[in-house]
Scaffold this motif. Structure first.
Motif, PDB file in Angstrom:
ATOM      1  N   ASN A 101      84.759   0.328  89.034  1.00  0.00           N
ATOM      2  CA  ASN A 101      84.166   1.639  89.274  1.00  0.00           C
ATOM      3  C   ASN A 101      84.218   1.966  90.768  1.00  0.00           C
ATOM      4  OD1 ASN A 101      82.728   4.002  89.268  1.00  0.00           O
ATOM      5  ND2 ASN A 101      80.749   3.084  88.710  1.00  0.00           N
ATOM      6  N   LEU A 108      79.727   3.287  84.867  1.00  0.00           N
ATOM      7  CA  LEU A 108      80.981   3.787  84.304  1.00  0.00           C
ATOM      8  C   LEU A 108      81.949   2.657  83.942  1.00  0.00           C
ATOM      9  CD1 LEU A 108      81.886   6.966  86.412  1.00  0.00           C
ATOM     10  CD2 LEU A 108      81.020   6.834  84.076  1.00  0.00           C
ATOM     11  N   ALA A 109      81.972   1.608  84.746  1.00  0.00           N
ATOM     12  CA  ALA A 109      82.899   0.514  84.477  1.00  0.00           C
ATOM     13  C   ALA A 109      82.591  -0.154  83.145  1.00  0.00           C
ATOM     14  CB  ALA A 109      82.840  -0.505  85.617  1.00  0.00           C
ATOM     15  N   ASN A 128      82.235  -3.193  90.310  1.00  0.00           N
ATOM     16  CA  ASN A 128      82.528  -2.178  91.325  1.00  0.00           C
ATOM     17  C   ASN A 128      83.909  -2.437  91.937  1.00  0.00           C
ATOM     18  OD1 ASN A 128      80.025  -0.888  91.010  1.00  0.00           O
ATOM     19  ND2 ASN A 128      79.036  -2.345  92.420  1.00  0.00           N
TER      20      ASN A 128
END
Length: 211
Positions: A101, A108-109, A128
């Motif tokens: 992400n 979101l990931a 991340n």
């Protein structure tokens, strides 16, 4: 002397019995046939001569030359042949995807990785994005992988997010990264992605020559 004997024709020139000289008509039928044949020959010669004149004054572009020219210019229509065998694309389950992400939005990931797993992909690392890409991917996403992914994993994974861009690095492993960019909202709808995946694996027919 018989009554049929012309005057002055006695003796051996007498006509006796019931045999009479036959008076033949002029042979006009043969002349008519010969005249008709001559007329046909003359008409044929005149027609051939006319065609020759037309061919000369038209620059020799008669039907024969057109057909011959067309035959010389056109190549024979080749039969449709099977397309050359291309390297088989990997199936989604054969592709390991690392989801990162790079947006300011959290979570979101993981949600994207879960969706990709439902669609058959193998999930690797989730988290991340590295500092080199964090908040530095302006589009919807970036597919990052080794050179071998260009004709393998990239096209297959790209069916899930068609707006994503691609980039290669020096890795030698087969895994690829999906780095979510700042414009990312969600993966393409599953129906759309499935249709794109089917079209990707459908062989294309070889072009056929035409005249």
């Amino acid at each position: 002397m018989s009554m049929l004997t012309p005057p002055g024709m006695g003796g051996k020139y007498r006509i006796t019995g019931d045999t009479y000289p036959r008076m033949r008509r002029p042979r006009r039928r043969r002349r008519i046939v010969l005249a008709a044949a001559a007329a046909v020959v003359a008409l044929g010669a005149a027609g051939w001569g006319t065609l020759q004149l037309v061919d000369v004054f038209s620059g020799g572009d008669g039907g024969t030359r057109t057909t011959a020219g067309r035959g010389a210019d056109c190549k024979p229509v080749a039969k449709a042949s099977a397309p050359p065998a291309a390297p088989a694309l990997p199936k989604p389950g054969q592709i390991t995807v690392n989801v990162y992400n790079a947006t300011p939005r959290s979570g979101l990931a993981k949600t994207t990785a879960d969706e990709l797993k439902k669609r058959g992909f193998t999930i690797g690392k989730v988290g991340n994005a590295p500092a080199a890409y964090d908040k530095k991917v302006p589009g919807t996403g970036l597919l990052l992988g080794g050179q071998g992914a260009v004709k393998g994993a990239f096209p297959v994974l790209g069916t899930q997010l068609k707006a994503a861009t691609t980039k290669t690095d020096t890795r030698t492993t087969a895994d690829v990264d999906l780095i979510l960019g700042t414009a990312f909202k969600t993966l393409d709808p599953k129906a759309v992605a499935d249709a794109a995946l089917i079209a990707l694996n459908k062989p294309k027919a070889a072009p056929v020559g035409k005249c």
